[in-house]
Enzyme design. Sequence first.
Site, short mmCIF file in Angstrom:
data_model
loop_
_atom_site.label_atom_id
_atom_site.label_comp_id
_atom_site.label_asym_id
_atom_site.label_seq_id
_atom_site.Cartn_x
_atom_site.Cartn_y
_atom_site.Cartn_z
N ARG A 1 12.62 -4.77 -14.39
CA ARG A 1 13.31 -4.48 -15.61
C ARG A 1 12.07 -3.60 -16.59
NH1 ARG A 1 12.62 -4.72 -20.91
NH2 ARG A 1 12.11 -6.83 -20.79
N ASP A 2 11.43 -4.62 -17.25
CA ASP A 2 10.38 -4.17 -18.22
C ASP A 2 9.62 -3.22 -17.44
OD1 ASP A 2 8.71 -3.88 -20.20
OD2 ASP A 2 7.70 -5.71 -20.30
N HIS B 1 4.89 -13.28 -23.87
CA HIS B 1 4.82 -11.93 -23.10
C HIS B 1 3.74 -11.02 -23.39
CE1 HIS B 1 7.59 -8.51 -21.16
NE2 HIS B 1 6.45 -7.83 -21.66
N HIS C 1 0.69 -8.19 -22.77
CA HIS C 1 0.11 -7.32 -21.93
C HIS C 1 -1.44 -7.24 -21.86
CE1 HIS C 1 3.96 -4.59 -22.75
NE2 HIS C 1 4.21 -5.75 -22.33
N CYS D 1 1.73 0.98 -20.04
CA CYS D 1 1.73 1.01 -21.52
C CYS D 1 2.31 2.12 -21.93
CB CYS D 1 0.46 0.62 -22.27
SG CYS D 1 0.69 0.38 -23.90
N ASN E 1 2.18 -4.36 -19.02
CA ASN E 1 2.39 -5.93 -18.73
C ASN E 1 1.21 -6.52 -17.86
OD1 ASN E 1 5.06 -6.22 -19.61
ND2 ASN E 1 5.63 -4.71 -18.10
MG MG Z 1 6.45 -5.73 -21.37
#
Ligand code: MG
Length: 312
Positions: A24-25, A221, A223, A254, A263
């Site tokens: 997803r992300d 979450h 990065h 990013c 991520n």
């Molecule tokens: Mg992310």
Amino acid sequence: MRSPQVVRDPSLPAEVTIWEVGPRDGLQNESRVVPLAVKVELVSRLVATGLPVVEATSFVHPAWVPQLADADELIDRLAADGLLAGGTPLPVLVPNERGLDRALRAGVTHVAVFLSATETFARRNLNCGLDEQYTMADPVVMRAKAAGLHVRAYLSMCFGDPWEGDVPVEQVAAAGRRLLAMGADQLSLGDTIGVGTVGHVTALLRTLAAGGTGPEQLAMHFHDTYGQALANTVAAMRAGVTTFDASAGGLGGCPFAQSATGNLASEDLVWMLDGLGVRTGVDLGALVATSDWFAGQLGRPSPSRVVQALAD
Ligand code: MG
């Protein structure tokens, strides 16, 4: 395959949940659109590695995120393959009530809403003001809970905002409290531009705890844009957090900085946790093989250091 020597740190949790967000992300931030069959294989291979949660897609309007325009078909295929009811939750992002309607029709059990800790990002990403975003999310959370779904709330820009700069920890803690009060089961605190550092993580978690939001309600979450994601993970583990978002092979890049890492790669996280003797249930070899295969599908190498070191 090489694996790290295991040396436990008794001050850290014995077990951690990795919330895989790659399909997803990750994919929503990749410029290339991946064919449906490849997405189905990605999700199914990620589930097979032992990852306890694999966020599958987003029921966002296809015009906003064309990379995930096949969300309904993907969920149908995963359901047909027995994966949707297969014991590994496959959460879906639902930006509004229309998205929730699609999720309910598809029979998903876990949904996620997405809000911003800052006014500017709320306006740019959600097209509404900071207060308005709660008005929009409230009926989604309420109806999802009434339908018996697990609801995660993402809060982005928790450690810095590309337009506003510094974001006060009190502002983030207040936004998080509001989302949990709305009925969300879990709050995922996003370092969307990867600028957080160890002391900042500790301070934010301390402020949240002082306001009554304990680590058991949280996910982090991180990065890896500035190489801080693993250090920040350890800081959050020391504060008692046991759920961490990561993306297989570091998928996603990013969106705010060209060619920067986005991520945290799931493999980098698993390698560290394996070395610490922290249980994740994930088979690192299978995960590396999956990301190596998927890098071939994307036509570019994985930015994950562990994938680079271990893939053959
Ligand atoms: Mg992310």
